[in-house]
Design a protein around this motif. Structure first.
Motif, mmCIF file in Angstrom:
data_model
loop_
_atom_site.group_PDB
_atom_site.id
_atom_site.type_symbol
_atom_site.label_atom_id
_atom_site.label_comp_id
_atom_site.label_asym_id
_atom_site.label_seq_id
_atom_site.Cartn_x
_atom_site.Cartn_y
_atom_site.Cartn_z
ATOM 1 N N LEU A 9 0.818 -1.212 0.000
ATOM 2 C CA LEU A 9 0.000 0.000 0.000
ATOM 3 C C LEU A 9 0.852 1.263 0.000
ATOM 4 N N LEU A 10 2.013 1.224 0.623
ATOM 5 C CA LEU A 10 2.921 2.362 0.598
ATOM 6 C C LEU A 10 3.431 2.609 -0.820
ATOM 7 N N LEU A 11 3.770 1.545 -1.546
ATOM 8 C CA LEU A 11 4.182 1.699 -2.940
ATOM 9 C C LEU A 11 3.045 2.257 -3.791
ATOM 10 N N CYS A 12 1.834 1.812 -3.539
ATOM 11 C CA CYS A 12 0.669 2.340 -4.256
ATOM 12 C C CYS A 12 0.485 3.829 -3.966
ATOM 13 N N LEU A 13 0.687 4.224 -2.734
ATOM 14 C CA LEU A 13 0.557 5.626 -2.343
ATOM 15 C C LEU A 13 1.639 6.487 -2.993
ATOM 16 N N VAL A 14 2.851 5.978 -3.052
ATOM 17 C CA VAL A 14 3.940 6.716 -3.702
ATOM 18 C C VAL A 14 3.620 6.937 -5.180
ATOM 19 N N LEU A 15 3.114 5.904 -5.844
ATOM 20 C CA LEU A 15 2.723 6.056 -7.246
ATOM 21 C C LEU A 15 1.580 7.048 -7.405
ATOM 22 N N ALA A 16 0.663 7.078 -6.468
ATOM 23 C CA ALA A 16 -0.438 8.028 -6.532
ATOM 24 C C ALA A 16 0.077 9.458 -6.437
ATOM 25 N N VAL A 17 1.061 9.691 -5.592
ATOM 26 C CA VAL A 17 1.648 11.026 -5.468
ATOM 27 C C VAL A 17 2.359 11.405 -6.758
ATOM 28 N N VAL A 18 3.091 10.466 -7.337
ATOM 29 C CA VAL A 18 3.799 10.732 -8.594
ATOM 30 C C VAL A 18 2.808 10.989 -9.726
ATOM 31 N N GLY A 19 1.715 10.259 -9.750
ATOM 32 C CA GLY A 19 0.755 10.378 -10.831
ATOM 33 C C GLY A 19 -0.385 11.341 -10.578
ATOM 34 N N ARG A 20 -0.247 12.238 -9.617
ATOM 35 C CA ARG A 20 -1.360 13.126 -9.281
ATOM 36 C C ARG A 20 -1.685 14.109 -10.393
ATOM 37 N N ARG A 21 -0.756 14.399 -11.273
ATOM 38 C CA ARG A 21 -1.032 15.315 -12.375
ATOM 39 C C ARG A 21 -1.330 14.578 -13.675
ATOM 40 N N ARG A 33 -3.748 12.104 -16.215
ATOM 41 C CA ARG A 33 -5.125 12.242 -16.699
ATOM 42 C C ARG A 33 -6.129 11.624 -15.733
ATOM 43 N N ILE A 34 -5.756 10.521 -15.083
ATOM 44 C CA ILE A 34 -6.706 9.848 -14.197
ATOM 45 C C ILE A 34 -6.595 10.315 -12.750
ATOM 46 N N GLY A 35 -5.612 11.113 -12.435
ATOM 47 C CA GLY A 35 -5.489 11.679 -11.100
ATOM 48 C C GLY A 35 -4.884 10.715 -10.093
ATOM 49 N N ALA A 36 -4.677 11.220 -8.900
ATOM 50 C CA ALA A 36 -4.013 10.447 -7.852
ATOM 51 C C ALA A 36 -4.845 9.246 -7.423
ATOM 52 N N PHE A 37 -6.157 9.445 -7.271
ATOM 53 C CA PHE A 37 -6.998 8.334 -6.833
ATOM 54 C C PHE A 37 -7.053 7.243 -7.893
ATOM 55 N N GLY A 38 -7.121 7.631 -9.154
ATOM 56 C CA GLY A 38 -7.142 6.657 -10.237
ATOM 57 C C GLY A 38 -5.856 5.853 -10.308
ATOM 58 N N VAL A 67 4.410 1.444 -16.531
ATOM 59 C CA VAL A 67 3.584 2.129 -17.534
ATOM 60 C C VAL A 67 3.788 3.639 -17.439
ATOM 61 N N PHE A 68 3.824 4.190 -16.240
ATOM 62 C CA PHE A 68 4.064 5.624 -16.086
ATOM 63 C C PHE A 68 5.439 6.020 -16.592
ATOM 64 N N ALA A 69 6.424 5.202 -16.326
ATOM 65 C CA ALA A 69 7.778 5.520 -16.782
ATOM 66 C C ALA A 69 7.859 5.502 -18.308
ATOM 67 N N LEU A 70 7.155 4.592 -18.932
ATOM 68 C CA LEU A 70 7.201 4.489 -20.391
ATOM 69 C C LEU A 70 6.346 5.545 -21.086
ATOM 70 N N LEU A 71 5.247 5.959 -20.471
ATOM 71 C CA LEU A 71 4.328 6.879 -21.125
ATOM 72 C C LEU A 71 4.526 8.340 -20.744
ATOM 73 N N ARG A 72 5.409 8.605 -19.820
ATOM 74 C CA ARG A 72 5.661 9.989 -19.408
ATOM 75 C C ARG A 72 6.332 10.746 -20.551
#
Length: 64
Positions: free
Chosen positions: A10-22, A24-29, A45-50
């Motif tokens: 869950l901590l790793l999921c939270l870290v990804l949410a913070v990184v992905g907060r901007r 298209r799907i937002g932090a919760f998504g 996927v985020f690393a490849l599509l950024r």
């Protein structure tokens, strides 16, 4: 005994949410996707599509 691995997951999921907060799907998504799929897959996927950052211009032109 199961609390430590679940907490790390869950901590790793939270870290990804913070990184992905901007994104298209937002932090919760991002958090929800990483809980469902896995943080490693969503992080990849985020690393490849950024998009690549734009290079800053120096302000001086070589043509003038």
């Amino acid at each position: 005994m199961q609390l430590v691995p679940i907490s790390i997951y869950l901590l790793l999921c939270l870290v990804l949410a913070v990184v992905g907060r901007r994104s298209r799907i937002g932090a919760f998504g991002v958090f929800l996707c990483s809980v469902i799929f896995t943080p490693l897959l969503v992080g990849l996927v985020f690393a490849l599509l950024r998009p690549f950052p734009k290079k800053a211009s120096s302000g001086s032109s070589a043509d003038s």
